[in-house]
Design a protein around this motif. Structure first.
Motif, PDB file in Angstrom:
ATOM      1  N   GLU A  74      68.755 -58.358 -22.304  1.00  0.00           N
ATOM      2  CA  GLU A  74      68.922 -59.272 -21.194  1.00  0.00           C
ATOM      3  C   GLU A  74      68.814 -58.702 -19.738  1.00  0.00           C
ATOM      4  OE1 GLU A  74      68.443 -62.656 -21.458  1.00  0.00           O
ATOM      5  OE2 GLU A  74      68.381 -62.256 -23.401  1.00  0.00           O
ATOM      6  N   ALA A  75      69.426 -57.647 -19.534  1.00  0.00           N
ATOM      7  CA  ALA A  75      69.451 -56.604 -18.466  1.00  0.00           C
ATOM      8  C   ALA A  75      68.117 -55.953 -18.169  1.00  0.00           C
ATOM      9  CB  ALA A  75      70.512 -55.800 -18.307  1.00  0.00           C
ATOM     10  N   LEU A  76      67.514 -55.634 -19.033  1.00  0.00           N
ATOM     11  CA  LEU A  76      66.129 -54.806 -19.006  1.00  0.00           C
ATOM     12  C   LEU A  76      64.959 -55.874 -19.043  1.00  0.00           C
ATOM     13  CD1 LEU A  76      67.060 -51.850 -21.193  1.00  0.00           C
ATOM     14  CD2 LEU A  76      66.974 -51.921 -18.628  1.00  0.00           C
ATOM     15  N   CYS A  77      65.065 -56.941 -19.460  1.00  0.00           N
ATOM     16  CA  CYS A  77      64.124 -57.764 -19.653  1.00  0.00           C
ATOM     17  C   CYS A  77      64.270 -59.205 -18.835  1.00  0.00           C
ATOM     18  CB  CYS A  77      63.707 -58.298 -21.228  1.00  0.00           C
ATOM     19  SG  CYS A  77      63.239 -56.789 -22.177  1.00  0.00           S
ATOM     20  N   GLN A  78      64.338 -59.009 -17.480  1.00  0.00           N
ATOM     21  CA  GLN A  78      64.699 -60.431 -16.831  1.00  0.00           C
ATOM     22  C   GLN A  78      63.311 -61.084 -16.371  1.00  0.00           C
ATOM     23  OE1 GLN A  78      67.118 -59.869 -13.424  1.00  0.00           O
ATOM     24  NE2 GLN A  78      67.966 -58.061 -14.065  1.00  0.00           N
ATOM     25  N   ASN A  79      63.426 -62.180 -16.430  1.00  0.00           N
ATOM     26  CA  ASN A  79      62.153 -63.171 -16.121  1.00  0.00           C
ATOM     27  C   ASN A  79      62.240 -63.266 -14.611  1.00  0.00           C
ATOM     28  OD1 ASN A  79      60.334 -65.440 -15.412  1.00  0.00           O
ATOM     29  ND2 ASN A  79      61.230 -66.640 -17.071  1.00  0.00           N
ATOM     30  N   LEU A  80      61.353 -62.392 -13.977  1.00  0.00           N
ATOM     31  CA  LEU A  80      61.497 -62.563 -12.333  1.00  0.00           C
ATOM     32  C   LEU A  80      60.237 -63.568 -12.162  1.00  0.00           C
ATOM     33  CD1 LEU A  80      61.497 -58.893 -11.659  1.00  0.00           C
ATOM     34  CD2 LEU A  80      63.254 -60.383 -11.666  1.00  0.00           C
ATOM     35  N   LEU A  81      59.124 -63.861 -12.795  1.00  0.00           N
ATOM     36  CA  LEU A  81      58.428 -64.916 -12.421  1.00  0.00           C
ATOM     37  C   LEU A  81      58.680 -66.226 -12.542  1.00  0.00           C
ATOM     38  CD1 LEU A  81      55.119 -65.531 -12.024  1.00  0.00           C
ATOM     39  CD2 LEU A  81      54.803 -65.727 -14.466  1.00  0.00           C
ATOM     40  N   LYS A  82      59.494 -66.695 -13.310  1.00  0.00           N
ATOM     41  CA  LYS A  82      60.239 -68.005 -13.633  1.00  0.00           C
ATOM     42  C   LYS A  82      59.119 -69.068 -13.283  1.00  0.00           C
ATOM     43  CE  LYS A  82      64.600 -66.219 -11.888  1.00  0.00           C
ATOM     44  NZ  LYS A  82      65.479 -66.231 -10.729  1.00  0.00           N
ATOM     45  N   GLN A  83      57.902 -69.072 -14.012  1.00  0.00           N
ATOM     46  CA  GLN A  83      56.981 -70.053 -13.859  1.00  0.00           C
ATOM     47  C   GLN A  83      56.378 -70.289 -12.526  1.00  0.00           C
ATOM     48  OE1 GLN A  83      58.104 -73.529 -16.336  1.00  0.00           O
ATOM     49  NE2 GLN A  83      59.099 -72.234 -17.802  1.00  0.00           N
ATOM     50  N   ARG A  84      56.465 -69.429 -11.658  1.00  0.00           N
ATOM     51  CA  ARG A  84      55.751 -69.419 -10.611  1.00  0.00           C
ATOM     52  C   ARG A  84      54.241 -68.980 -10.708  1.00  0.00           C
ATOM     53  NH1 ARG A  84      61.027 -67.551  -8.446  1.00  0.00           N
ATOM     54  NH2 ARG A  84      60.143 -65.581  -8.494  1.00  0.00           N
ATOM     55  N   PHE A  85      53.333 -69.717 -11.140  1.00  0.00           N
ATOM     56  CA  PHE A  85      51.927 -69.339 -11.508  1.00  0.00           C
ATOM     57  C   PHE A  85      51.075 -69.454 -10.363  1.00  0.00           C
ATOM     58  CE2 PHE A  85      53.497 -71.318 -15.667  1.00  0.00           C
ATOM     59  CZ  PHE A  85      54.128 -70.254 -16.121  1.00  0.00           C
ATOM     60  N   ASN A  86      51.243 -69.746  -9.383  1.00  0.00           N
ATOM     61  CA  ASN A  86      50.340 -69.745  -8.108  1.00  0.00           C
ATOM     62  C   ASN A  86      50.686 -68.872  -6.826  1.00  0.00           C
ATOM     63  OD1 ASN A  86      48.519 -72.136  -9.286  1.00  0.00           O
ATOM     64  ND2 ASN A  86      50.711 -73.104  -9.200  1.00  0.00           N
ATOM     65  N   PRO A  87      50.399 -67.691  -7.062  1.00  0.00           N
ATOM     66  CA  PRO A  87      50.656 -66.644  -6.028  1.00  0.00           C
ATOM     67  C   PRO A  87      49.746 -66.842  -5.059  1.00  0.00           C
ATOM     68  CG  PRO A  87      49.817 -65.519  -7.885  1.00  0.00           C
ATOM     69  CD  PRO A  87      50.198 -66.951  -8.376  1.00  0.00           C
ATOM     70  N   ALA A  88      49.991 -66.301  -3.857  1.00  0.00           N
ATOM     71  CA  ALA A  88      49.008 -66.577  -2.505  1.00  0.00           C
ATOM     72  C   ALA A  88      47.921 -65.869  -2.397  1.00  0.00           C
ATOM     73  CB  ALA A  88      49.963 -66.678  -1.386  1.00  0.00           C
ATOM     74  N   ALA A  89      47.802 -64.593  -3.197  1.00  0.00           N
ATOM     75  CA  ALA A  89      46.817 -63.754  -2.900  1.00  0.00           C
ATOM     76  C   ALA A  89      46.591 -62.839  -4.323  1.00  0.00           C
ATOM     77  CB  ALA A  89      46.952 -62.689  -2.090  1.00  0.00           C
ATOM     78  N   PRO A  90      45.335 -62.441  -4.432  1.00  0.00           N
ATOM     79  CA  PRO A  90      44.940 -61.416  -5.796  1.00  0.00           C
ATOM     80  C   PRO A  90      45.962 -60.151  -5.732  1.00  0.00           C
ATOM     81  CG  PRO A  90      43.035 -62.063  -4.438  1.00  0.00           C
ATOM     82  CD  PRO A  90      44.016 -62.093  -3.725  1.00  0.00           C
ATOM     83  N   ASN A  91      46.190 -59.730  -7.053  1.00  0.00           N
ATOM     84  CA  ASN A  91      46.950 -58.523  -7.117  1.00  0.00           C
ATOM     85  C   ASN A  91      48.613 -58.738  -6.670  1.00  0.00           C
ATOM     86  OD1 ASN A  91      44.784 -57.243  -8.120  1.00  0.00           O
ATOM     87  ND2 ASN A  91      44.154 -56.393  -6.036  1.00  0.00           N
ATOM     88  N   GLN A  92      48.887 -60.139  -6.714  1.00  0.00           N
ATOM     89  CA  GLN A  92      50.461 -60.089  -6.645  1.00  0.00           C
ATOM     90  C   GLN A  92      51.139 -60.305  -8.001  1.00  0.00           C
ATOM     91  OE1 GLN A  92      51.202 -63.432  -3.952  1.00  0.00           O
ATOM     92  NE2 GLN A  92      50.642 -62.198  -2.177  1.00  0.00           N
ATOM     93  N   VAL A  93      50.416 -60.983  -8.922  1.00  0.00           N
ATOM     94  CA  VAL A  93      51.093 -61.171 -10.075  1.00  0.00           C
ATOM     95  C   VAL A  93      50.030 -60.833 -11.268  1.00  0.00           C
ATOM     96  CG1 VAL A  93      52.245 -62.732 -11.794  1.00  0.00           C
ATOM     97  CG2 VAL A  93      52.562 -62.803  -9.222  1.00  0.00           C
ATOM     98  N   TRP A  94      50.249 -60.193 -12.168  1.00  0.00           N
ATOM     99  CA  TRP A  94      49.329 -60.124 -13.200  1.00  0.00           C
ATOM    100  C   TRP A  94      50.104 -60.507 -14.667  1.00  0.00           C
ATOM    101  CZ3 TRP A  94      47.076 -54.399 -13.058  1.00  0.00           C
ATOM    102  CH2 TRP A  94      46.381 -54.372 -11.927  1.00  0.00           C
ATOM    103  N   VAL A  95      49.548 -61.302 -15.443  1.00  0.00           N
ATOM    104  CA  VAL A  95      50.030 -61.695 -16.825  1.00  0.00           C
ATOM    105  C   VAL A  95      49.361 -61.031 -17.754  1.00  0.00           C
ATOM    106  CG1 VAL A  95      50.995 -63.848 -15.708  1.00  0.00           C
ATOM    107  CG2 VAL A  95      48.901 -63.777 -16.955  1.00  0.00           C
TER     108      VAL A  95
END
Length: 217
Positions: free
Chosen positions: A40-61
């Motif tokens: 749990e400590a090493l595999c945290q969910n930091l995205l938390k279903q925020r699927f609409n970043p404001a720019a490219p290269n902010q979030v890759w899935v």
């Protein structure tokens, strides 16, 4: 259950243990609990279903799926930029291993001109939690995020892409070998990125969404 040629039910085992005043055996070892806490400590969910970043290269899935190939399977790994839903890299392989994910990542990293500080989200498959892959992300200053266990919606964009890929392409064909799979995927990825409108992009293709973003800078 059957052990050493003796047939006996689980319920009878428990009743005998109770009559003999034997303590119950724990079904979870302390070592497993410790591993779960570390996981749990090493595999945290930091995205938390925020699927609409404001720019490219902010979030890759990223995710992996299988494709029936002859009498066996091929395995497809994709990496998608959440901003435009563009498939920025993919690779198909006869093996589902860490090398598949590492090679796909290198393709994405090079094609996007070595960005830094990207949030990289995936499920908790062993290919993504492997030390070699985590070390590579850390080396290029990427931040890793993981879906919660048994929560596929945490990686819904990748899951949705595979659904459309199979419905529109791979499930409609039969593949005799890896080369046939690669050709089919090449054609579909080009169609998906450059011709297929995406509802999240207000009807723009992934390519058009990124083009308009950079033109407005």
């Amino acid at each position: 259950m059957t052990e050493y040629g003796t047939n006996i039910s689980i319920g009878r085992v428990y009743r005998l243990m109770k009559d003999m005043q034997l303590p119950k055996m724990s079904t979870i070892k302390p070592k497993q609990i410790a591993n779960q806490s570390a996981d749990e400590a090493l595999c945290q969910n930091l995205l938390k279903q925020r699927f609409n970043p404001a720019a490219p290269n902010q979030v890759w899935v990223s995710d992996i799926t299988y494709i029936k190939t002859g009498s066996s399977f091929s395995y497809l790994c994709v990496i998608i930029d959440l901003f435009s839903r563009k498939v920025i890299a993919y690779k198909v392989s006869p093996r589902i291993d860490t090398s598949l994910v590492l090679d796909t990542f290198e393709r994405a990293y090079i094609s996007r001109k070595a960005p830094s500080g990207v949030l990289f989200h995936s499920d908790r498959g062993t290919q993504y939690t492997a030390w070699g892959f985590r070390k590579r992300l850390d080396h290029v200053n990427f931040v890793q995020s993981f879906s919660a266990k048994a929560h596929p919606y945490d990686n819904a964009v990748a899951e949705s892409f595979f659904k459309f890929l199979k419905h529109e392409e791979t499930n409609r064909r039969s593949f005799g070998n890896l080369k046939e799979v690669e050709l089919s995927l090449f054609e579909y990825m080009n169609f998906y990125n450059n011709q297929r409108p995406h509802s999240t992009n207000d009807g723009l293709t992934p390519h058009e969404k990124e083009r308009d973003y950079y033109e407005d800078l």
